[in-house]
Write an enzyme that holds these catalytic residues in place. Sequence first.
Site, PDB file in Angstrom:
ATOM      1  N   GLU A  47      -7.058   1.564  -2.688  1.00  0.00           N
ATOM      2  CA  GLU A  47      -6.219   0.450  -3.136  1.00  0.00           C
ATOM      3  C   GLU A  47      -6.669  -0.058  -4.489  1.00  0.00           C
ATOM      4  O   GLU A  47      -7.749   0.262  -4.965  1.00  0.00           O
ATOM      5  CB  GLU A  47      -6.213  -0.691  -2.113  1.00  0.00           C
ATOM      6  CG  GLU A  47      -7.532  -1.407  -1.985  1.00  0.00           C
ATOM      7  CD  GLU A  47      -7.409  -2.770  -1.297  1.00  0.00           C
ATOM      8  OE1 GLU A  47      -6.290  -3.277  -1.128  1.00  0.00           O
ATOM      9  OE2 GLU A  47      -8.454  -3.332  -0.950  1.00  0.00           O
ATOM     10  N   GLY A  74      -7.894  -7.567   2.987  1.00  0.00           N
ATOM     11  CA  GLY A  74      -9.089  -8.226   3.500  1.00  0.00           C
ATOM     12  C   GLY A  74      -9.620  -7.600   4.780  1.00  0.00           C
ATOM     13  O   GLY A  74     -10.207  -8.271   5.618  1.00  0.00           O
ATOM     14  N   VAL A 110     -15.520 -10.271  -7.028  1.00  0.00           N
ATOM     15  CA  VAL A 110     -16.799 -10.952  -6.805  1.00  0.00           C
ATOM     16  C   VAL A 110     -17.916 -10.218  -7.552  1.00  0.00           C
ATOM     17  O   VAL A 110     -18.755 -10.827  -8.210  1.00  0.00           O
ATOM     18  CB  VAL A 110     -17.132 -10.983  -5.290  1.00  0.00           C
ATOM     19  CG1 VAL A 110     -18.525 -11.562  -5.059  1.00  0.00           C
ATOM     20  CG2 VAL A 110     -16.088 -11.759  -4.508  1.00  0.00           C
ATOM     21  N   PHE A 127      -9.087   9.383   8.851  1.00  0.00           N
ATOM     22  CA  PHE A 127     -10.219   8.461   8.818  1.00  0.00           C
ATOM     23  C   PHE A 127     -11.440   9.232   8.335  1.00  0.00           C
ATOM     24  O   PHE A 127     -11.884  10.184   8.994  1.00  0.00           O
ATOM     25  CB  PHE A 127     -10.467   7.857  10.207  1.00  0.00           C
ATOM     26  CG  PHE A 127     -11.606   6.873  10.224  1.00  0.00           C
ATOM     27  CD1 PHE A 127     -11.471   5.635   9.627  1.00  0.00           C
ATOM     28  CD2 PHE A 127     -12.811   7.204  10.831  1.00  0.00           C
ATOM     29  CE1 PHE A 127     -12.526   4.731   9.627  1.00  0.00           C
ATOM     30  CE2 PHE A 127     -13.873   6.293  10.842  1.00  0.00           C
ATOM     31  CZ  PHE A 127     -13.722   5.061  10.242  1.00  0.00           C
ATOM     32  N   ARG A 160      -7.100  -8.250  -9.865  1.00  0.00           N
ATOM     33  CA  ARG A 160      -7.750  -9.538 -10.163  1.00  0.00           C
ATOM     34  C   ARG A 160      -9.207  -9.288 -10.540  1.00  0.00           C
ATOM     35  O   ARG A 160      -9.671  -8.150 -10.458  1.00  0.00           O
ATOM     36  CB  ARG A 160      -7.716 -10.412  -8.908  1.00  0.00           C
ATOM     37  CG  ARG A 160      -8.300  -9.664  -7.721  1.00  0.00           C
ATOM     38  CD  ARG A 160      -8.507 -10.530  -6.518  1.00  0.00           C
ATOM     39  NE  ARG A 160      -8.786  -9.747  -5.332  1.00  0.00           N
ATOM     40  CZ  ARG A 160      -9.950  -9.243  -4.988  1.00  0.00           C
ATOM     41  NH1 ARG A 160     -10.999  -9.413  -5.770  1.00  0.00           N
ATOM     42  NH2 ARG A 160     -10.106  -8.548  -3.873  1.00  0.00           N
ATOM     43  N   LYS A 170       0.811  -1.226   0.000  1.00  0.00           N
ATOM     44  CA  LYS A 170       0.000   0.000   0.000  1.00  0.00           C
ATOM     45  C   LYS A 170       0.840   1.270   0.000  1.00  0.00           C
ATOM     46  O   LYS A 170       0.437   2.271  -0.604  1.00  0.00           O
ATOM     47  CB  LYS A 170      -0.967  -0.012   1.174  1.00  0.00           C
ATOM     48  CG  LYS A 170      -2.018  -1.096   1.000  1.00  0.00           C
ATOM     49  CD  LYS A 170      -3.065  -1.082   2.068  1.00  0.00           C
ATOM     50  CE  LYS A 170      -3.988  -2.261   1.837  1.00  0.00           C
ATOM     51  NZ  LYS A 170      -5.099  -2.315   2.751  1.00  0.00           N
ATOM     52  N   HIS A 198     -18.095   3.639  -0.594  1.00  0.00           N
ATOM     53  CA  HIS A 198     -17.071   2.853  -1.284  1.00  0.00           C
ATOM     54  C   HIS A 198     -17.474   2.757  -2.750  1.00  0.00           C
ATOM     55  O   HIS A 198     -18.476   2.135  -3.080  1.00  0.00           O
ATOM     56  CB  HIS A 198     -16.959   1.460  -0.650  1.00  0.00           C
ATOM     57  CG  HIS A 198     -15.993   0.553  -1.358  1.00  0.00           C
ATOM     58  ND1 HIS A 198     -14.867   0.057  -0.748  1.00  0.00           N
ATOM     59  CD2 HIS A 198     -15.974   0.076  -2.627  1.00  0.00           C
ATOM     60  CE1 HIS A 198     -14.214  -0.690  -1.614  1.00  0.00           C
ATOM     61  NE2 HIS A 198     -14.862  -0.698  -2.764  1.00  0.00           N
ATOM     62  N   ASN A 214      -7.260  -3.661  -6.659  1.00  0.00           N
ATOM     63  CA  ASN A 214      -7.324  -5.114  -6.638  1.00  0.00           C
ATOM     64  C   ASN A 214      -6.920  -5.629  -8.006  1.00  0.00           C
ATOM     65  O   ASN A 214      -7.578  -5.335  -9.003  1.00  0.00           O
ATOM     66  CB  ASN A 214      -8.731  -5.594  -6.273  1.00  0.00           C
ATOM     67  CG  ASN A 214      -9.034  -5.336  -4.816  1.00  0.00           C
ATOM     68  OD1 ASN A 214      -8.156  -5.469  -3.960  1.00  0.00           O
ATOM     69  ND2 ASN A 214     -10.251  -4.959  -4.514  1.00  0.00           N
TER      70      ASN A 214
HETATM   71  P1  ADP Z   1      -8.130  -3.922   2.578  1.00  0.00           P
HETATM   72  O1  ADP Z   1      -6.945  -4.079   1.681  1.00  0.00           O
HETATM   73  O2  ADP Z   1      -7.935  -4.624   3.881  1.00  0.00           O
HETATM   74  O3  ADP Z   1      -9.439  -4.191   1.919  1.00  0.00           O
HETATM   75  P2  ADP Z   1      -8.648  -1.051   2.285  1.00  0.00           P
HETATM   76  O4  ADP Z   1      -7.606  -0.025   2.335  1.00  0.00           O
HETATM   77  O5  ADP Z   1      -9.248  -1.369   0.948  1.00  0.00           O
HETATM   78  O6  ADP Z   1      -8.105  -2.363   3.013  1.00  0.00           O
HETATM   79  O7  ADP Z   1      -9.811  -0.633   3.269  1.00  0.00           O
HETATM   80  C1  ADP Z   1     -10.891  -1.506   3.585  1.00  0.00           C
HETATM   81  C2  ADP Z   1     -12.070  -0.738   4.142  1.00  0.00           C
HETATM   82  O8  ADP Z   1     -11.663  -0.008   5.331  1.00  0.00           O
HETATM   83  C3  ADP Z   1     -12.635   0.319   3.214  1.00  0.00           C
HETATM   84  O9  ADP Z   1     -13.583  -0.213   2.306  1.00  0.00           O
HETATM   85  C4  ADP Z   1     -13.260   1.275   4.210  1.00  0.00           C
HETATM   86  O10 ADP Z   1     -14.500   0.733   4.648  1.00  0.00           O
HETATM   87  C5  ADP Z   1     -12.299   1.259   5.374  1.00  0.00           C
HETATM   88  N1  ADP Z   1     -11.291   2.331   5.239  1.00  0.00           N
HETATM   89  C6  ADP Z   1     -10.052   2.223   4.719  1.00  0.00           C
HETATM   90  N2  ADP Z   1      -9.393   3.416   4.745  1.00  0.00           N
HETATM   91  C7  ADP Z   1     -10.226   4.307   5.311  1.00  0.00           C
HETATM   92  C8  ADP Z   1     -10.146   5.707   5.610  1.00  0.00           C
HETATM   93  N3  ADP Z   1      -9.056   6.424   5.350  1.00  0.00           N
HETATM   94  N4  ADP Z   1     -11.230   6.291   6.194  1.00  0.00           N
HETATM   95  C9  ADP Z   1     -12.346   5.571   6.478  1.00  0.00           C
HETATM   96  N5  ADP Z   1     -12.478   4.263   6.219  1.00  0.00           N
HETATM   97  C10 ADP Z   1     -11.450   3.620   5.645  1.00  0.00           C
END
Ligand code: ADP
Length: 449
Positions: free
Chosen positions: A288, A164, A295, A202, A292, A116, A208, A290
């Site tokens: 991030e 995940g 789903v 945060f 691949r 990341k 999303h 993905n």
């Molecule tokens: P992973 O690789 O574990 O899926 P992500 O970075 O995609 O991690 O984040 C997964 C979930 O966590 C996001 O869909 C969101 O719900 C929450 N999240 C991640 N970053 C933030 C952020 N900066 N502020 C609020 N929620 C977040």
Amino acid sequence: MFNKILIANRGEIAVRIIRCCKELGIGSVAVYSEADREAMHTRLADEAVCIGPAASAQSYLNIAAVMSAAELTDVQAIHPGYGFLAENAEFADIVIESGYTWIGPSPESMRTMGDKVTAKQKMKEAGVPLVPGSAGAVHDAEEAKHIAREAGFPVIIKASAGGGGRGMQVVHSEGALPGAFNKCQSEAAAAFGDDTVFIEKFLEEPRHIEVQVLGDTHGNLVHLFERECSMQRNNQKVLEEAPSPFVDAKTRQILCEAGVAAASAVNYVGAGTIEFLMNPDKSFYFIEMNTRIQVEHPVTEWITGVDLVEWQVRVAAGEKLAFTQEKIKKKGHAIECRINAEHPFKFTPSPGTIALYHAPGGRSVRVDAAIYTGYQVPPHYDSMIGKIITHARDRQKCIRRMQRAIDELAIIGITTNRELHERLLANAAFQKGDFNIHFLENWLKQMHL
Ligand code: ADP
């Protein structure tokens, strides 16, 4: 084109890929664990090879066993599906070095996007908007304090190698920061073998929203619009839709262009997804990529008419995309409901024997499932047993169609999350499109379910 493909996966995605192979006239090889002897993917493929005991670590994650099956069956290519080895660059390297075609992006793009901190640096260079926070890795609690003060609380500490929904800590105050920082670092070291962490602001009420991209080996790269996946529990998606009810035409254009810029920055080949969080004011940030198939790919397939799995295979075989960006149009609305073998509100798994299964059908209803009457859902894997996807002219009609489809669905013998979907689809806020990523969990809390 390939003569034979090995599918290094199980469940509905393995079935989805086998079906694609059959339509393309390509032979299919399933791999299965001892718990999956009677599984749908094992039965549907032209050939099937047992690769080990029930535990994933000894079967679906066992690279040596998967490679032996490929050699034994003399395939030309390997499709990893999603989950398991799909984002494992080392596996992709082994597949390629052993002389097989990897149906996915280059291991190099997988590595860049899989870390990341590296991914965020790359995105910054490409001009893709990032959540405010640390420029790169944060080394100690003092530095963390500094960055958090600047970004403003609450912040989220994330493991660079996380995935995940694991390896994340939300921090609301400066006092709680050192403890959370150390916890995140040591958990990251234990879970991912890498204690690199970083900090982001945060976002409190984001949605999303993700962009589907597709690239070929001839330098063509297109987007296939966005999907909204805000209906989540424990960071896992439950219901997805395309297009997003929140994104207007102007935002869509900027968002999708950002998706293409992100994928271009790593010379992306194949199907991939760039995930963004979008604030109520429609500002959005990369979280991030993905690398691949996902789903929720069927909702995109339905609004665009593009078969994403078929194009993964074609692109891997060296074909050029048969359409340019301008040719890709979206039509109507699509929704996907994930059907899980679990308690609808507590999410506890419910494996067991399906005494009776009846799938919905009718106009514009698609069922991607890996179950049948008499099938025993094993306790060893993910609880998702299938997906129902509906399409209609507009969102309202699509919701009605999904309600009708869920009503027709019968799965007797095990507990499923069918009732969660029934209630969610009838919810006024959901119907208005008025929600964010916390909606589902807050709503369940309010209902005391
Ligand atoms: P992973 O690789 O574990 O899926 P992500 O970075 O995609 O991690 O984040 C997964 C979930 O966590 C996001 O869909 C969101 O719900 C929450 N999240 C991640 N970053 C933030 C952020 N900066 N502020 C609020 N929620 C977040």
